[in-house]
Motif scaffolding. Structure first.
Motif, short mmCIF file in Angstrom:
data_model
loop_
_atom_site.label_atom_id
_atom_site.label_comp_id
_atom_site.label_asym_id
_atom_site.label_seq_id
_atom_site.Cartn_x
_atom_site.Cartn_y
_atom_site.Cartn_z
N MET A 1 7.57 1.46 -7.39
CA MET A 1 9.02 2.15 -7.62
C MET A 1 9.78 1.34 -6.44
N LEU A 2 11.09 0.87 -6.66
CA LEU A 2 12.02 0.46 -6.08
C LEU A 2 12.83 1.54 -5.97
N ALA A 3 13.06 2.31 -4.82
CA ALA A 3 13.88 3.58 -4.86
C ALA A 3 15.11 3.30 -4.00
N THR A 4 15.22 3.45 -2.63
CA THR A 4 16.18 3.00 -1.83
C THR A 4 16.00 1.55 -1.57
N GLY A 5 14.69 1.01 -1.83
CA GLY A 5 14.68 -0.38 -1.56
C GLY A 5 13.84 -0.69 -0.09
N GLY A 6 13.98 0.33 0.74
CA GLY A 6 13.59 -0.08 2.10
C GLY A 6 12.19 -0.41 2.34
N SER A 7 11.27 -0.07 1.21
CA SER A 7 9.76 -0.46 1.36
C SER A 7 9.63 -1.92 0.97
N ASP B 1 5.02 -3.31 -6.41
CA ASP B 1 5.09 -1.79 -6.00
C ASP B 1 5.70 -1.22 -7.12
N LEU C 1 0.77 -1.27 -0.26
CA LEU C 1 0.09 0.00 0.11
C LEU C 1 0.61 1.45 0.10
N ARG C 2 0.33 2.30 -0.67
CA ARG C 2 -0.77 2.43 -1.57
C ARG C 2 -0.42 1.83 -2.92
N ALA C 3 0.57 2.44 -3.47
CA ALA C 3 0.79 2.37 -4.74
C ALA C 3 0.78 0.97 -5.59
N TYR D 1 4.60 2.84 4.20
CA TYR D 1 4.83 4.22 3.45
C TYR D 1 6.55 4.54 3.93
N ARG D 2 7.08 5.45 2.96
CA ARG D 2 8.27 5.76 3.19
C ARG D 2 8.38 7.23 4.04
N GLY E 1 2.56 6.86 -6.03
CA GLY E 1 1.21 6.88 -5.29
C GLY E 1 0.30 7.75 -5.64
#
Ligand SMILES: O=P(O)(O)OC[C@H]1O[C@H](OP(=O)(O)OP(=O)(O)O)[C@H](O)[C@@H]1O
Ligand SMILES: O=c1cc[nH]c(=O)[nH]1
Ligand SMILES: [Mg+2]
Length: 208
Positions: A132-138, A130, A77-79, A102-103, A201
């Protein structure tokens, strides 16, 4: 970690459309689902099949069917919900395991706020979605939950991945396979993927 960049012309074309700065909510949403569908086709290409005999129009006939069929789709969630319709086109009977992460805008660290997971995760293939894989944290936070429940076969589906996120996910979970429609250049100082898609999102939900 195995990284599969899906280079099909349809995927490249659709991701190109999603990068337009003036894209509408409707078009972004539709394209997120369409690329989600194409990534799912790729991410399920190694599922084992078995031969069974069924009663056909002219008597018994041998056909192939997917073995086991124990799959859970895991939208973050959400995106992640924006890709779900496309993923479920191919896996209409899959169980859904919802994870809310959420980030944090300041720290860029993932904040976990919800989970409702399918049963028997140790026997299921998990397809985590999801955009987006940005920092990868989520993604790592979501996979932490699945691993804690004994899930062994985990596939991550994203629309756009940053090299930083690929590195972090590969270090945390080298056994996961990542399917992505694009690997972009880098993260900016606010942790957004460049060139990326912007805030996925917000674009899917029409918020700002
Ligand atoms: O790889 P990371 O650095 O963790 O960033 C990626 C995460 O950021 C976005 O979610 P966001 O926090 O905006 O939540 P939302 O889906 O509710 O908008 C995106 O959908 C991913 O979940
Ligand atoms: O580029 C980015 C990074 C994180 N989350 C998004 O929605 N977009
Ligand atoms: Mg967001």
């Amino acid at each position: 970690m195995n990284v599969v960049t899906v280079n099909h012309p349809l995927v490249k074309h659709k991701i190109g459309l999603m990068r337009r700065g003036d894209i509408s909510t409707k078009n972004f949403r539709e394209l997120a689902a369409e690329v989600g569908s194409l990534l799912t086709y790729e991410a399920t290409s190694d599922l084992a099949t078995e031969t069974v005999t069924i009663e056909g129009w002219n008597g018994p006939v041998e056909v192939e069917q997917i073995q086991g069929k124990k799959i859970t789709v895991v939208p973050i969630l959400r995106a992640g919900l924006g890709m779900m319709d496309g993923v479920l086109e191919h896996l209409p009977g899959a169980r859904i395991s919802v994870v809310g992460v959420y980030r944090d805008e300041e720290t860029l660290k993932p904040v976990h706020y919800f989970q409702k997971l399918a049963s028997d995760l140790q026997e299921r293939i998990a397809i985590v979605v999801d955009p987006m894989l940005a920092t990868g944290g989520s993604m790592i936070a979501a996979i932490d939950l699945l691993k804690a429940k004994g899930c062994k076969d985990i596939r991550a589906l994203v629309l756009v991945a940053a090299p930083e996120g690929i590195k972090a996910l590969g270090e945390a979970y080298p056994d996961v396979t990542l399917y992505t429609a694009a690997v972009d250049s880098h993260l900016n100082e606010n942790g957004y993927i460049i060139p990326g898609l912007g805030d996925a999102g917000d674009k899917i939900f029409g918020t700002k």
